[in-house]
Design an enzyme around this catalytic site. Structure first.
Site, PDB file in Angstrom:
ATOM      1  N   CYS A  69     -40.408   4.110  -3.682  1.00 11.15           N
ATOM      2  CA  CYS A  69     -39.938   4.742  -4.935  1.00 11.15           C
ATOM      3  C   CYS A  69     -40.448   3.944  -6.130  1.00 11.15           C
ATOM      4  O   CYS A  69     -41.644   3.955  -6.382  1.00 11.15           O
ATOM      5  CB  CYS A  69     -38.425   4.900  -4.921  1.00 11.15           C
ATOM      6  SG  CYS A  69     -37.866   6.021  -6.203  1.00 11.15           S
TER       7      CYS A  69
ATOM      8  N   HIS B 255     -38.146   8.285  -0.291  1.00 11.80           N
ATOM      9  CA  HIS B 255     -37.334   7.234   0.352  1.00 11.80           C
ATOM     10  C   HIS B 255     -37.359   7.435   1.865  1.00 11.80           C
ATOM     11  O   HIS B 255     -36.618   8.286   2.394  1.00 11.80           O
ATOM     12  CB  HIS B 255     -35.894   7.323  -0.146  1.00 11.80           C
ATOM     13  CG  HIS B 255     -35.698   6.770  -1.524  1.00 11.80           C
ATOM     14  ND1 HIS B 255     -35.329   5.471  -1.759  1.00 11.80           N
ATOM     15  CD2 HIS B 255     -35.845   7.346  -2.731  1.00 11.80           C
ATOM     16  CE1 HIS B 255     -35.239   5.262  -3.064  1.00 11.80           C
ATOM     17  NE2 HIS B 255     -35.552   6.384  -3.674  1.00 11.80           N
TER      18      HIS B 255
ATOM     19  N   GLU C  27     -36.043   5.729   4.120  1.00 11.97           N
ATOM     20  CA  GLU C  27     -34.741   5.380   4.694  1.00 11.97           C
ATOM     21  C   GLU C  27     -33.701   6.480   4.473  1.00 11.97           C
ATOM     22  O   GLU C  27     -32.610   6.457   5.039  1.00 11.97           O
ATOM     23  CB  GLU C  27     -34.218   4.063   4.114  1.00 11.97           C
ATOM     24  CG  GLU C  27     -33.637   4.129   2.712  1.00 11.97           C
ATOM     25  CD  GLU C  27     -34.688   4.178   1.616  1.00 11.97           C
ATOM     26  OE1 GLU C  27     -35.885   4.354   1.916  1.00 11.97           O
ATOM     27  OE2 GLU C  27     -34.294   4.047   0.435  1.00 11.97           O
TER      28      GLU C  27
ATOM     29  N   ASP D 180     -14.066  16.223   1.207  1.00 10.69           N
ATOM     30  CA  ASP D 180     -12.999  15.761   0.320  1.00 10.69           C
ATOM     31  C   ASP D 180     -12.139  14.826   1.145  1.00 10.69           C
ATOM     32  O   ASP D 180     -11.646  15.207   2.210  1.00 10.69           O
ATOM     33  CB  ASP D 180     -12.160  16.953  -0.151  1.00 10.69           C
ATOM     34  CG  ASP D 180     -12.930  17.839  -1.110  1.00 10.69           C
ATOM     35  OD1 ASP D 180     -12.328  18.747  -1.691  1.00 10.69           O
ATOM     36  OD2 ASP D 180     -14.137  17.611  -1.270  1.00 10.69           O
TER      37      ASP D 180
ATOM     38  N   ASP E 199     -15.042  20.326 -12.691  1.00 11.32           N
ATOM     39  CA  ASP E 199     -13.935  21.068 -12.056  1.00 11.32           C
ATOM     40  C   ASP E 199     -13.423  22.132 -13.022  1.00 11.32           C
ATOM     41  O   ASP E 199     -12.413  21.927 -13.701  1.00 11.32           O
ATOM     42  CB  ASP E 199     -12.794  20.106 -11.699  1.00 11.32           C
ATOM     43  CG  ASP E 199     -13.223  19.098 -10.644  1.00 11.32           C
ATOM     44  OD1 ASP E 199     -12.867  17.906 -10.765  1.00 11.32           O
ATOM     45  OD2 ASP E 199     -13.950  19.489  -9.716  1.00 11.32           O
TER      46      ASP E 199
HETATM   47  O1  1PR Z   1     -12.077  12.683 -11.390  1.00  4.37           O
HETATM   48  O2  1PR Z   1     -13.991  11.117 -11.136  1.00  4.37           O
HETATM   49  O3  1PR Z   1     -11.815  10.643 -10.003  1.00  4.37           O
HETATM   50  O4  1PR Z   1     -13.304  12.500  -9.245  1.00  4.37           O
HETATM   51  C1  1PR Z   1     -12.426  13.238  -8.444  1.00  4.37           C
HETATM   52  C2  1PR Z   1     -13.302  14.071  -7.563  1.00  4.37           C
HETATM   53  O5  1PR Z   1     -12.500  14.683  -6.568  1.00  4.37           O
HETATM   54  C3  1PR Z   1     -13.987  15.168  -8.337  1.00  4.37           C
HETATM   55  O6  1PR Z   1     -15.300  15.344  -7.816  1.00  4.37           O
HETATM   56  C4  1PR Z   1     -13.142  16.401  -8.027  1.00  4.37           C
HETATM   57  O7  1PR Z   1     -13.994  17.558  -7.941  1.00  4.37           O
HETATM   58  C5  1PR Z   1     -12.629  16.082  -6.651  1.00  4.37           C
HETATM   59  N1  1PR Z   1     -11.280  16.609  -6.419  1.00  4.37           N
HETATM   60  C6  1PR Z   1     -10.144  16.138  -6.967  1.00  4.37           C
HETATM   61  N2  1PR Z   1      -9.101  16.856  -6.465  1.00  4.37           N
HETATM   62  C7  1PR Z   1      -9.599  17.753  -5.606  1.00  4.37           C
HETATM   63  C8  1PR Z   1      -8.804  18.724  -4.823  1.00  4.37           C
HETATM   64  O8  1PR Z   1      -9.377  19.538  -4.085  1.00  4.37           O
HETATM   65  N3  1PR Z   1      -7.486  18.629  -4.938  1.00  4.37           N
HETATM   66  N4  1PR Z   1     -11.908  18.270  -4.846  1.00  4.37           N
HETATM   67  C9  1PR Z   1     -10.984  17.577  -5.575  1.00  4.37           C
HETATM   68  C10 1PR Z   1     -12.631  19.202  -5.468  1.00  4.37           C
HETATM   69  C11 1PR Z   1     -14.664  20.059  -4.827  1.00  4.37           C
HETATM   70  C12 1PR Z   1     -15.454  20.141  -3.585  1.00  4.37           C
HETATM   71  C13 1PR Z   1     -14.962  21.318  -2.781  1.00  4.37           C
HETATM   72  C14 1PR Z   1     -15.853  22.465  -3.157  1.00  4.37           C
HETATM   73  C15 1PR Z   1     -16.308  23.282  -2.003  1.00  4.37           C
HETATM   74  N5  1PR Z   1     -13.337  19.802  -4.457  1.00  4.37           N
HETATM   75  O9  1PR Z   1     -15.381  18.966  -2.921  1.00  4.37           O
HETATM   76  O10 1PR Z   1     -14.989  20.984  -1.481  1.00  4.37           O
HETATM   77  O11 1PR Z   1     -15.090  23.179  -4.091  1.00  4.37           O
HETATM   78  O12 1PR Z   1     -15.200  23.936  -1.471  1.00  4.37           O
HETATM   79  P1  1PR Z   1     -15.387  25.087  -0.374  1.00  4.37           P
HETATM   80  O13 1PR Z   1     -16.823  25.105   0.092  1.00  4.37           O
HETATM   81  O14 1PR Z   1     -14.440  24.688   0.720  1.00  4.37           O
HETATM   82  O15 1PR Z   1     -14.986  26.365  -1.030  1.00  4.37           O
HETATM   83  P2  1PR Z   1     -12.753  11.675 -10.503  1.00  4.37           P
END
Ligand code: 1PR
Length: 552
Positions: A81, A194, A196, A240, A402
């Site tokens: 890189c 990359h 790796e 998640d 979000d």
């Molecule tokens: O705010 O910098 O501490 O980051 C928190 C992170 O955690 C952010 O990326 C936020 O999107 C994520 N987050 C926080 N709470 C939730 C929750 O679900 N209660 N997840 C959450 C958000 C986003 C994807 C999700 C997609 C695809 N989830 O991870 O999986 O929406 O979903 P699907 O394919 O199942 O429909 P910070």
């Protein structure tokens, strides 16, 4: 085992490179000072981030001459890189900083007129650029394999120019630009991609170089179709992660961000537990995921940074998963539980050293963007986005958005950027704007997605992870209107996220929007479909995807 000397001069993401070197049968000796270089037989210079930052670090620490001497002595040298960019005369990225000048050419920024920059994803490194498929490969490179690139600057390929001074060049095409993917001459081999992080294809290249096997017979003549050039459609598996009520870190999944089981009696059920993070990441890697993202979704609740459980998850995952890893959740200036202040940059560095390639910032990006506008669009230079992208390059910083829809009867009823939507509101509203939220959707802000993505791009973010609360976990498909609206506002790559329920949804989002990647979570965790099935479906629709290759 034979050793490889690794020069870690910017404390980047070298853990994955160490894991890859060990995976192909070598042990790593660290170069800690210029005095260590002469004892190196095989020397690797990795590098993520800014050309100028890396080269000035090398220069300041007195490495430039020892590296030149190593190469001149005919010893094996590999640059990765920024490590390949260092061989050139210089780069537009930092015009005042000199490269080693071993290759008489300068690096240029990709043109972002009709494509996202940085160039992030899987592309070719094809030594048979004339399109003729040869039966020899340079250090295990194959015209039908894809390799992981993440950079905004490249050496434009000028046919014959480097070849006439003895270099062998592997090229890749991005949009209408052809650039240098890898170069080799005598004892020097260097890759813009990359190895790796390029799965089995990358490990094969690393092993061929370390074993000194410059040219190898290709296993069989690859078909012309499989050597189709260009960036593949990136499919990302997202985990998640949070602690369950027993304190174990589990992979969970929100339904519009509510991760608790609906036990029928009350909504306060247990945290949905879909499995163990490290095992599931490996499973998705073996299914062909092009990247794996971990989001630590309870990170906004303070916990001792040093024993952040995500660090251990990254360390263990990066031992067996050789594709890019993104980590999000809690990347912000933090006061530790013992009262000490820890900067977002220090937290990010802990993650990079544990095996992450990119960090994802959610809530803190919204706060920083609000302050950016409040200060009259002035850059403070102190935000997490600016400090981390300044040190590791903007390609290392992803902004996780979000948003939720706020429906309005007419654009005039809000100051926010609205879209006319085909998905009408509860009272038949034809317009909506996308409200930014923080703390995992728990707090809505008087701030819209357009404002956010425009600000974070200006602040140096490299990519947008575009979630959608309304769609999250619904299996109803991506919010195509949201994705197109964001793609019209910025030049950096966008990852479509939320709502994927079947492979057709991935085909739809790639065909009906200009998204650069698509992410799934629940669809994979619930075992409804595999990543492999999604990619096979995309291929059936004529979309270019990376084929998974068995580990070496
Ligand atoms: O705010 O910098 O501490 O980051 C928190 C992170 O955690 C952010 O990326 C936020 O999107 C994520 N987050 C926080 N709470 C939730 C929750 O679900 N209660 N997840 C959450 C958000 C986003 C994807 C999700 C997609 C695809 N989830 O991870 O999986 O929406 O979903 P699907 O394919 O199942 O429909 P910070």
């Amino acid at each position: 085992m034979p050793t490889v000397h690794l020069l870690d001069y910017v404390a980047g993401n070298v853990r994955s490179l160490v894991n890859a070197i060990e995976k192909v049968g070598y042990t790593v000796e660290w170069v800690r000072s210029p005095a260590d270089v002469p004892s190196a037989e095989k020397l690797i210079i990795p590098g993520v981030g800014h050309f100028g930052h890396c080269l000035s670090q090398l220069d300041k620490a007195g490495y430039i001459e020892p590296i030149r001497a190593h190469i001149k002595a005919g010893k094996q040298f590999m640059g990765i890189c920024v490590g390949v960019q260092a061989l050139f005369e210089g780069s537009e990225e930092d015009p005042q900083v000199k490269g080693l000048g071993i290759i008489p050419q300068r690096l240029k920024k990709f043109d972002d007129k009709d494509k996202s920059v940085p160039h992030i994803g899987w592309n070719s490194a094809n030594t048979s650029r004339t399109g003729q498929v040869t039966d020899e490969s340079l250090y295990g490179l194959r015209p039908d394999s894809k390799y992981y690139y993440v950079h905004a600057y490249a050496a434009p390929y000028q046919e014959g120019e480097l070849e006439k001074i003895g270099w062998t060049v592997a090229t890749a095409r991005y949009g209408d630009e052809e650039f240098v993917g890898a170069v080799a001459k005598d004892n020097v081999f260097a890759t813009q991609f990359h190895p790796e992080k390029s799965g089995a294809a990358g490990l094969r290249v690393l092993k061929a170089f370390l074993d000194g096997k410059r040219s190898q017979k290709l296993p069989e003549k690859p078909s012309a179709a499989s050597t189709k050039e260009g960036l593949t459609r990136r499919v990302i598996a997202c985990l998640d992660v949070r602690t369950n009520d027993n304190g174990d870190l589990v992979v969970t999944k929100g339904d519009q961000y509510d991760v608790r089981e609906k036990d029928g009696v009350s909504t306060g059920g247990a945290v949905r537990n879909l499995g163990k993070p490290v095992d599931m990441a490996r499973k998705y890697y073996e299914q062909g995921a092009d990247e794996v993202t971990f989001l630590n979704i309870t990170s906004f609740r303070n916990c001792p940074v040093a024993d952040t459980p995500m660090l251990e998850i990254l360390r263990r995952t990066s031992e067996t998963v050789f594709v890019p890893l993104t980590i999000g959740g809690g990347i912000r200036d933090t006061v530790d539980t013992d009262g000490t202040k820890i900067s977002a940059l220090d937290i990010a560095t802990m993650y990079f050293k544990s095996g992450a390639d990119k960090v994802s910032i959610g809530s803190d990006a919204v706060t920083a963007a609000e302050e950016y506008y409040a200060s009259g669009k002035k850059l403070s230079g102190t935000t997490a986005i600016e400090t981390i992208s300044g040190a590791y390059g903007n390609q290392a910083v992803v902004i996780s958005v979000d948003p939720r829809r706020i429906y309005v009867s007419s654009p005039d009823s809000t100051t926010h950027h609205t879209i006319k939507t085909a998905t009408l509101g509860p009272n038949g509203e034809e317009y909506c704007w996308y409200q930014c939220t923080i703390k995992g959707g728990r707090e809505g802000r008087d701030f819209d997605v357009r404002q956010l993505v425009t600000a974070v791009e200006a602040m140096g973010a490299g990519e947008i992870l575009l979630n959608c609360i309304d769609k999250d976990g619904t299996n109803s498909g991506f919010d195509l209107e949201l994705i197109n609206d964001v793609k019209n506002a910025i030049k950096i790559p966008v990852i479509a996220s939320s709502g994927a329920g079947n492979p057709g949804h991935f085909g739809e989002v790639f065909e009906q929007t200009r998204t650069d990647a698509a992410l799934g979570a629940g669809i994979f965790h619930r075992g409804e479909y595999t990543v492999k099935q999604v990619k096979e479906h995309l291929q059936e629709r004529g979309l270019l995807v990376r084929q998974y290759e068995e580990d070496v």
